[in-house]
Design a protein around this motif. Sequence first.
Motif, PDB file in Angstrom:
ATOM      1  N   PHE A  94       0.862  -1.295   0.136  1.00 45.19           N
ATOM      2  CA  PHE A  94       0.036  -0.521  -0.245  1.00 45.19           C
ATOM      3  C   PHE A  94       0.839   1.191   0.171  1.00 45.19           C
ATOM      4  O   PHE A  94       2.331   1.577   0.606  1.00 45.19           O
ATOM      5  N   ARG A  95       0.690   2.377  -1.067  1.00 44.38           N
ATOM      6  CA  ARG A  95       1.790   3.680  -0.747  1.00 44.38           C
ATOM      7  C   ARG A  95       0.158   4.770  -0.686  1.00 44.38           C
ATOM      8  O   ARG A  95      -0.830   4.731  -1.529  1.00 44.38           O
ATOM      9  N   PRO A  96       1.008   5.417  -1.092  1.00 48.76           N
ATOM     10  CA  PRO A  96      -0.091   7.245  -0.576  1.00 48.76           C
ATOM     11  C   PRO A  96      -0.833   7.352  -1.508  1.00 48.76           C
ATOM     12  O   PRO A  96      -0.136   7.089  -2.603  1.00 48.76           O
ATOM     13  N   TYR A  97      -1.963   7.693  -1.982  1.00 49.83           N
ATOM     14  CA  TYR A  97      -1.996   8.510  -3.524  1.00 49.83           C
ATOM     15  C   TYR A  97      -1.153   9.440  -4.227  1.00 49.83           C
ATOM     16  O   TYR A  97      -0.644  10.585  -3.428  1.00 49.83           O
ATOM     17  N   GLN A  98      -1.328   9.548  -5.812  1.00 51.52           N
ATOM     18  CA  GLN A  98      -0.792   9.851  -6.475  1.00 51.52           C
ATOM     19  C   GLN A  98      -0.780  10.935  -7.287  1.00 51.52           C
ATOM     20  O   GLN A  98      -2.300  10.466  -8.168  1.00 51.52           O
ATOM     21  N   ASN A  99      -0.790  11.821  -7.892  1.00 53.00           N
ATOM     22  CA  ASN A  99      -2.016  12.279  -8.853  1.00 53.00           C
ATOM     23  C   ASN A  99      -1.494  11.776  -9.759  1.00 53.00           C
ATOM     24  O   ASN A  99      -0.213  10.897 -10.341  1.00 53.00           O
ATOM     25  N   GLY A 100      -2.273  11.201 -10.430  1.00 51.35           N
ATOM     26  CA  GLY A 100      -2.861  10.361 -11.826  1.00 51.35           C
ATOM     27  C   GLY A 100      -2.371   8.781 -11.209  1.00 51.35           C
ATOM     28  O   GLY A 100      -2.904   8.490 -12.781  1.00 51.35           O
ATOM     29  N   ASP A 101      -2.880   8.631 -10.610  1.00 48.40           N
ATOM     30  CA  ASP A 101      -3.543   6.774  -9.574  1.00 48.40           C
ATOM     31  C   ASP A 101      -4.818   7.127 -10.463  1.00 48.40           C
ATOM     32  O   ASP A 101      -5.154   7.715 -10.428  1.00 48.40           O
ATOM     33  N   HIS A 102      -5.212   5.853 -11.201  1.00 49.30           N
ATOM     34  CA  HIS A 102      -6.884   5.888 -11.982  1.00 49.30           C
ATOM     35  C   HIS A 102      -7.452   5.300 -10.845  1.00 49.30           C
ATOM     36  O   HIS A 102      -8.724   5.321 -11.365  1.00 49.30           O
ATOM     37  N   GLU A 103      -6.947   4.656  -9.761  1.00 52.70           N
ATOM     38  CA  GLU A 103      -7.798   3.698  -8.879  1.00 52.70           C
ATOM     39  C   GLU A 103      -6.700   3.999  -6.941  1.00 52.70           C
ATOM     40  O   GLU A 103      -5.231   3.202  -7.629  1.00 52.70           O
ATOM     41  N   TRP A 104      -7.684   4.047  -6.354  1.00 59.38           N
ATOM     42  CA  TRP A 104      -7.468   3.669  -5.534  1.00 59.38           C
ATOM     43  C   TRP A 104      -8.212   3.166  -4.486  1.00 59.38           C
ATOM     44  O   TRP A 104      -9.528   3.935  -4.654  1.00 59.38           O
ATOM     45  N   ILE A 105      -7.400   3.040  -2.788  1.00 56.82           N
ATOM     46  CA  ILE A 105      -8.529   2.806  -1.556  1.00 56.82           C
ATOM     47  C   ILE A 105      -8.759   4.036  -1.029  1.00 56.82           C
ATOM     48  O   ILE A 105      -7.731   4.922  -0.557  1.00 56.82           O
ATOM     49  N   SER A 106      -9.776   4.825  -1.265  1.00 53.58           N
ATOM     50  CA  SER A 106     -10.582   5.960  -0.100  1.00 53.58           C
ATOM     51  C   SER A 106     -10.794   5.905   1.226  1.00 53.58           C
ATOM     52  O   SER A 106     -12.095   5.479   1.507  1.00 53.58           O
ATOM     53  N   ILE A 107      -9.929   5.763   1.967  1.00 53.52           N
ATOM     54  CA  ILE A 107     -10.074   5.457   3.451  1.00 53.52           C
ATOM     55  C   ILE A 107     -11.124   6.938   4.403  1.00 53.52           C
ATOM     56  O   ILE A 107      -9.756   7.852   4.158  1.00 53.52           O
ATOM     57  N   GLU A 108     -12.234   7.033   4.453  1.00 53.91           N
ATOM     58  CA  GLU A 108     -12.840   7.701   4.870  1.00 53.91           C
ATOM     59  C   GLU A 108     -13.388   7.342   6.612  1.00 53.91           C
ATOM     60  O   GLU A 108     -13.726   5.901   6.715  1.00 53.91           O
ATOM     61  N   SER A 109     -13.970   8.641   7.457  1.00 52.89           N
ATOM     62  CA  SER A 109     -14.574   8.295   8.220  1.00 52.89           C
ATOM     63  C   SER A 109     -16.030   8.006   7.875  1.00 52.89           C
ATOM     64  O   SER A 109     -16.539   9.151   8.099  1.00 52.89           O
ATOM     65  N   ARG A 110     -16.781   6.675   7.700  1.00 47.08           N
ATOM     66  CA  ARG A 110     -17.891   7.404   7.403  1.00 47.08           C
ATOM     67  C   ARG A 110     -19.483   6.472   8.266  1.00 47.08           C
ATOM     68  O   ARG A 110     -18.454   6.190   9.558  1.00 47.08           O
ATOM     69  N   ASN A 111     -20.192   6.026   8.110  1.00 49.23           N
ATOM     70  CA  ASN A 111     -21.151   5.792   8.796  1.00 49.23           C
ATOM     71  C   ASN A 111     -20.514   4.316   9.703  1.00 49.23           C
ATOM     72  O   ASN A 111     -21.532   3.001   8.570  1.00 49.23           O
TER      73      ASN A 111
END
Length: 268
Positions: A122-139
């Motif tokens: 797993f690596r941090p998102y970079q500009n130009g990435d077309h797919e990624w996991i967005s880790i968010e505090s949702r419900n």
Amino acid sequence: MVIFSWTFVTLLLVSSAWAEEEVSSRRDVPSREPSVGELLERANRNRIPDADEPALIGGDIAIKSEADRNADPCTSRGCLWLKYTDGNVYIPYYIANNYSARERAIIERGLQSFSSLSCIRFRPYQNGDHEWISIESRNGCYSYVGRQGGAQTLSLDRFGCLYHSTVQHELLHALGFNHEQTRSDRDNYIRVHWDNIMDDMAYNFYIIDTLNQGTPYDYNSVMQYERYAFSKNNLPTMEPIPDPNVIFGQATEMSQNDIIRLNRLYQC
């Protein structure tokens, strides 16, 4: 009178010593860390999703439509993240900025735990990435199963989901894995008590065509829910067979079988 006073003082001292010893002994007994199944059910029990959040099955698996309710995307279509020429699988991630430093450290520890056990990086998102996991505090705590394309939400609610076990559990979903109790050979190892399951929750126990990677059923998998999952009457919904006394669903991190099947799926 003097004798009575000294006797009384002695009794007080002895009682105090006993009390201190009892308190000390209680402190020395470590409290059991809740299993991942307990944590997930607790976090998602009264979940009220926002309008833009997905429906969930199995307690914490996000689906895009009702057509996905009984399907395993990893067997019905390609769901694996791409492997690079160096043999590693690099998966971009983005962590929303509303987490505290301590909360972010828990998430990052879970992300990095895969690199020492597999070819997953797993690596941090970079500009130009077309797919990624967005880790968010949702419900609640939830993830889609497997690679979805574009940004895919993995929810780790700040209030209930930030444990090492839940981070690993949701990441394994994102990598393509379902719950252990829904795997194709479940009925050989677990007896489901359908009458004890909450109304409208029985579908969470339906068997699907899972990718077991030649590994045995694993009671200690971090993907195995506990004995009372989705119970409506405080009676067990699942019972191991043939030995009903086998302990299961108590994992607080990935088991050896979890790691083996991950490496086999991605040919690490």
